[in-house]
Design a protein around this motif. Structure first.
Motif: not given
Length: 614
Positions: A479-481, A483, A321, A448, A324, A455, A452
């Motif tokens: 994932g790579k998002d 959110d 994270w 996950n 990213d 972020s 989140q």
């Protein structure tokens, strides 16, 4: 073969040996450390590097009457072996076994518990001044690693010690050019410069201790001239210490007579000893970081590359994270207090070297440093173990929260940590964080959700913390998002009857298993602060009894937050608060420890049935 080692059941046995026996003893002791750690796991490189130093200290000083304080305590396996615990090494860091750190309750030779760093000089000074106050003639020796010298507390202690010229205090700097991660900072460069003058320094200090006065006076005049030419003025002497060294920490013929000479000197003494981390085991010498704290392995083959785990660790989730988010936002900077590998920041340093800061073992500085960055519009992420953030609590309140600065705290090793035990367990962060104004506090229940939450914390315009446990999660893919989740909102994971379980973070999954057996409702609360009061009110209105579950202390923790919210809302429903007990939880397998605390699925179910006759 451990012919000599088997005859030593206490340092008194060691002191009865001849000097010529010490070198073969060191070989046996080093091999015994290697064999022991390979079977149990534990700290290896640091202990291989302190074999001769440990022998010399116990040989010269009258332990335990003379006090040895080790810092950091993960370099004490040779000390444990020589002080009557050789036959207990098979139980190292295991449930009901011996600790991986010095522990006062374990042995009279463990004079001070030192699992966190940079405390030894303060403790040894206290012991030295206590001896003076009580009229006792004994020595206090602090053995401090070079990484531990980067923390301000070490220099605070030296500043205090330097004014007492009539105490028996020795500080031994174990300089191995390596704490856990590679060395950083100006102090490391300073020690490297001191090394350039080792021939002069050694000769000079032998003169100080053994030469007759006319020759000593000549040596002093030479010293004043040579100091300017060869060696920078030592800051240790400016602190009031008599600086001696550097000397080879693996040469017993240097260590023993030097320590014997120092023992006859009054006042604060500072001995600079140079050792090699992993000494005597070529694989550990070549890669001391890899062999810093290995699991079980075959010494003949070394540590083999592990197969890719089926599940990501939370530390890996954070590291991915961080990279990213840094790619998406140029304002992100990452900070670690000397735990690059442990906190999962190796890849971040490679990709973003100018936005990566290792500040050394200096947790207080790391937090206020982050505050300064935030004042200038950057977005610092402080990666720090829960147990180490305790050391920067004033900075967290005064420098970050009071000014409502935008700093994200990634709290690894939250909850029980297993083999490292009570000193490293992150049991108190929920309690000590949620009482601070402006703080947002989240607890991740899977990989996950952890991503989140990170972020969410990063996007929140103020101080926010995400806590996550050591090791792997439930196996939920990420994932790579980037959110986020709604601020202060929990979620229902299972709808049941009568009993509502409000679970926080790592215990959501075992609580869900218990809820299925009880046909209870299970809520993943996600936020400890701000608490989802609307969800709490809804659950209280539709259920007869409420239960909170957390992997943290019950006193002041998430359950307390729920109880406070219920009192404020005038909710009168039975409430059972489950969490870690009001005691320090020992080292051992994390699953076994959770079961002992009643926090596995079976324990949660049992406690609820006992309380509510479910």
């Amino acid at each position: 073969m451990t012919t000599l080692l088997n005859t030593i059941n206490s340092p008194a046995d060691l002191r009865s040996m001849t000097r010529s026996q010490l070198k073969p003893l060191a070989d046996e002791l080093r091999q015994y450390v290697l064999e022991s750690v390979s079977k149990t796991g534990g700290h290896l490189s640091s202990n291989l590097g302190t074999v001769e130093l440990t022998i010399a200290l116990h040989y010269v000083f009258n332990t335990p009457e003379d006090r040895l304080v080790w810092d950091v305590g993960h370099q004490t396996y040779p000390h444990k072996i020589l002080t009557g615990r050789r036959d207990q090494m098979h139980s190292l860091r295991q449930l009901n076994g011996i600790s991986g750190f010095p522990r006062r309750a374990e042995s009279e030779y463990d004079t001070f518990g030192t699992a966190h760093s940079s405390t030894s000089i303060s403790a040894a000074l206290g012991m030295a001044l206590a001896a003076r106050t009580k009229g006792e003639d004994r020595h206090a020796v602090a053995i401090i690693g070079d990484g531990s010298m980067t923390a301000g507390m070490a220099f605070e202690a030296m500043n205090n010690a330097g004014v007492h010229d009539d105490i028996n205090l020795l500080v031994v700097l174990n300089d191995n050019d390596m704490s856990i991660s590679p060395p950083v900072g100006a102090l490391n460069r300073y020690l490297a410069r001191l090394m350039s003058g080792k021939f002069y320094a050694t000769a000079r200090n032998v003169g100080k201790s053994v030469l007759p006065s006319p020759v000593l006076e000549l040596a002093k005049r030479f010293e004043e001239h040579a100091k300017g030419m060869i060696v920078p003025a030592t800051m240790f002497e400016e602190f009031g210490f008599n600086y001696i060294g550097p000397i080879d920490g693996h040469d017993l013929d240097s260590l023993v007579p030097t320590l014997q000479n120092i023992k006859n000197l009054k006042g604060p003494q500072f001995l600079h000893v140079v050792t090699k981390k992993g000494q005597g085991y070529k694989l550990a010498e070549a890669d001391p970081v890899l062999y810093h704290g290995p699991g079980k392995f075959n010494p003949a083959e070394g540590i083999k590359p592990a197969a890719a785990p089926a599940k990501q660790s939370y530390t890996q989730v954070f590291g991915n994270w961080l990279c990213d988010m840094a790619a998406a936002d140029q304002k992100l900077v990452g900070i670690t207090p000397a735990m690059r590998e442990g906190s999962g920041m190796v890849e971040f340093e490679k990709q973003f070297p100018r936005r990566y800061y290792d500040v050394g073992i200096a947790e207080q500085h790391s937090v206020t440093f982050a505050a300064g960055l935030a004042c200038e519009g950057l977005k610092p992420v402080v990666a720090i173990y829960s147990t180490f953030l305790q050391r920067a609590y004033d900075q967290l309140i005064h420098d970050v929260a009071l000014q409502n600065l935008d700093v994200t705290f990634a709290l690894d090793r939250a909850g029980l940590v297993g083999a490292d035990g009570a000193t490293h367990a992150g049991n108190y962060d929920l309690a000590y964080l949620r009482c601070i104004p402006n703080m947002v506090v989240m607890a991740a229940s899977d990989e996950n959700e952890c991503r989140q939450m990170l972020s969410t914390a990063y996007q929140y315009p103020g101080p926010a913390a995400v806590r996550y446990p050591r090791g792997a999660g439930a196996g939920v893919p990420t994932g790579k998002d980037l959110d986020t989740i709604p601020l202060g909102k929990g979620e229902i994971k299972r709808q049941g009857k009568r009993i509502a379980i409000l679970a926080f973070g790592s215990l959501v999954h075992p609580a869900l298993q218990a809820a299925e057996q009880l046909d209870a409702t299970l809520a993943n609360m996600r936020f400890v602060k701000p608490l989802d009061v609307e969800l709490l009110k809804s659950l209280a209105a539709s259920h007869d009894e409420l239960v909170t579950v957390e992997e943290g202390c019950t006193m002041g923790g998430a359950g307390s937050a729920v109880a406070e919210a219920m009192a404020e809302a005038g909710i009168h429903k039975p409430l059972l608060i489950l969490g870690l007990p009001d005691r320090f939880v020992d080292h051992g397998d994390p699953g076994l420890l959770l079961a002992q605390c009643g926090l596995d699925a079976a324990g949660i179910e049992k406690s609820i049935r006992a309380r509510f006759a479910a």
